[in-house]
Design a protein around this motif. Structure first.
Motif, PDB file in Angstrom:
ATOM      1  N   THR A 135       0.828  -1.208   0.000  1.00 58.27           N
ATOM      2  CA  THR A 135       0.000   0.000   0.000  1.00 58.27           C
ATOM      3  C   THR A 135       0.858   1.252   0.000  1.00 58.27           C
ATOM      4  OG1 THR A 135      -0.083  -0.100   2.423  1.00 58.27           O
ATOM      5  CG2 THR A 135      -1.903  -1.135   1.202  1.00 58.27           C
ATOM      6  N   ASP A 136       2.118   1.114   0.367  1.00 57.17           N
ATOM      7  CA  ASP A 136       3.020   2.272   0.406  1.00 57.17           C
ATOM      8  C   ASP A 136       3.884   2.393  -0.843  1.00 57.17           C
ATOM      9  OD1 ASP A 136       2.197   3.071   2.950  1.00 57.17           O
ATOM     10  OD2 ASP A 136       3.539   1.592   3.878  1.00 57.17           O
ATOM     11  N   GLY A 137       3.838   1.427  -1.722  1.00 55.33           N
ATOM     12  CA  GLY A 137       4.666   1.495  -2.919  1.00 55.33           C
ATOM     13  C   GLY A 137       5.180   0.129  -3.307  1.00 55.33           C
ATOM     14  N   CYS A 138       6.404   0.095  -3.784  1.00 55.11           N
ATOM     15  CA  CYS A 138       6.977  -1.155  -4.278  1.00 55.11           C
ATOM     16  C   CYS A 138       8.436  -1.284  -3.864  1.00 55.11           C
ATOM     17  CB  CYS A 138       6.915  -1.221  -5.802  1.00 55.11           C
ATOM     18  SG  CYS A 138       5.243  -1.132  -6.499  1.00 55.11           S
ATOM     19  N   THR A 139       8.846  -2.512  -3.708  1.00 50.92           N
ATOM     20  CA  THR A 139      10.257  -2.840  -3.553  1.00 50.92           C
ATOM     21  C   THR A 139      10.581  -3.834  -4.651  1.00 50.92           C
ATOM     22  OG1 THR A 139      10.131  -2.558  -1.160  1.00 50.92           O
ATOM     23  CG2 THR A 139      12.025  -3.769  -2.037  1.00 50.92           C
ATOM     24  N   PHE A 140      11.445  -3.450  -5.566  1.00 49.83           N
ATOM     25  CA  PHE A 140      11.710  -4.337  -6.703  1.00 49.83           C
ATOM     26  C   PHE A 140      13.196  -4.603  -6.864  1.00 49.83           C
ATOM     27  CE2 PHE A 140      11.306  -0.027  -8.357  1.00 49.83           C
ATOM     28  CZ  PHE A 140      12.446   0.130  -9.118  1.00 49.83           C
ATOM     29  N   ALA A 141      13.490  -5.761  -7.445  1.00 52.67           N
ATOM     30  CA  ALA A 141      14.873  -6.168  -7.701  1.00 52.67           C
ATOM     31  C   ALA A 141      15.024  -6.443  -9.190  1.00 52.67           C
ATOM     32  CB  ALA A 141      15.219  -7.404  -6.888  1.00 52.67           C
ATOM     33  N   LEU A 142      16.109  -5.947  -9.774  1.00 58.50           N
ATOM     34  CA  LEU A 142      16.377  -6.101 -11.197  1.00 58.50           C
ATOM     35  C   LEU A 142      17.759  -6.712 -11.414  1.00 58.50           C
ATOM     36  CD1 LEU A 142      15.239  -2.563 -12.458  1.00 58.50           C
ATOM     37  CD2 LEU A 142      13.864  -4.644 -12.385  1.00 58.50           C
ATOM     38  N   LYS A 143      17.883  -7.377 -12.538  1.00 60.96           N
ATOM     39  CA  LYS A 143      19.187  -7.914 -12.944  1.00 60.96           C
ATOM     40  C   LYS A 143      19.531  -7.350 -14.311  1.00 60.96           C
ATOM     41  CE  LYS A 143      21.693 -12.195 -13.976  1.00 60.96           C
ATOM     42  NZ  LYS A 143      21.619 -13.675 -14.019  1.00 60.96           N
TER      43      LYS A 143
END
Length: 245
Positions: A135-143
């Motif tokens: 609800t507060d946003g996103c945490t994302f991981a990329l390669k």
């Protein structure tokens, strides 16, 4: 006659200078003859292979660059400097070239040019590893990965957010904590070349102008770190813990 001159000079131990030159597939490259600038050239012979097969010649004002079919239309010989330009380079052009120079005073000089042909740096690829929305946003991981050897990775996150990155051979990973969509650039560099790929998050967080989580201070940093640990452990990279022990 020119072959015998070259053979005689080589047999007599005349010093032959070797020059290293590199070019890229599809580009043009100029092989320097290294002729003395004060010379007025009367003959220039560019050759390949150990039997000195001519590919381009200059003889008393006449230039011939059509001696070999594989070079037809791709060679330009400068009768003043003796330099040879090869256009539309292919991997087969990578070899040693010999240039035999003769000036108006019949002084001879021989040089060898070793040409290396490389491929241009390729575009890096960004793939999504992990993307939990809250609800507060996103945490994302990329390669970000690259098929090229010897490249350096850099990330650019806009707007600036709490993030963590780690690089290894051939790839780099990034974890970002965001309250809305952000743009991420991955750039690979190798000497003078660089290539960049852009990725935009599609975060379903608060419906407001894009911004990053701010005001949480050390809490945000801990969240980013924890997510990074979780993501990398999911991939079997438990060595990350050792870095912080």
């Amino acid at each position: 006659m020119r072959f015998f001159i070259f053979f005689f000079l080589t047999f007599q131990g005349v010093k032959v200078e070797e020059i290293q030159i590199s070019g890229y597939i599809g580009d043009s490259v100029t092989l320097p003859s290294k002729a003395d600038p004060s010379w007025v050239l009367s003959k220039v012979d560019w050759s390949i292979f150990t039997n000195n097969t001519w590919i381009a010649t200059f003889d008393n004002g006449k230039i011939n660059t059509d001696r070999r079919t594989e070079y037809k239309g791709r060679l330009t010989l400068d009768g003043t400097s003796g330099d040879l330009t090869i256009s539309n380079l292919t991997q087969r052009d990578a070899m040693t070239y010999t240039v035999d120079l003769v000036n108006k005073n019949n002084v001879d000089k021989v040089n060898k040019i070793i040409l290396t042909v490389k491929e241009h740096l390729q575009q890096p690829k960004i793939t999504k590893i992990h993307f939990p929305a809250t609800t507060d946003g996103c945490t994302f991981a990329l390669k970000c990965s690259s098929p090229d050897d010897g490249v350096d990775f850099t990330w650019d996150v806009k707007p600036s957010c709490p993030h963590w990155s780690s690089s290894q051979t051939g790839a780099s990973e990034l974890v970002v904590l965001s309250s809305s969509s952000v743009n991420v650039n991955c750039t690979v560099r190798r000497k003078e070349e660089k290539k960049t790929t852009v990725w935009e998050s599609s975060c379903n967080g608060p419906k407001e102008s894009p911004k990053c989580v701010r005001g949480y201070g050390w809490v945000a940093a801990i969240v980013v770190f924890v997510v990074a640990v979780i993501v990398l452990c999911m991939k079997g990279k438990r060595k990350l813990f050792k870095l912080f022990m």
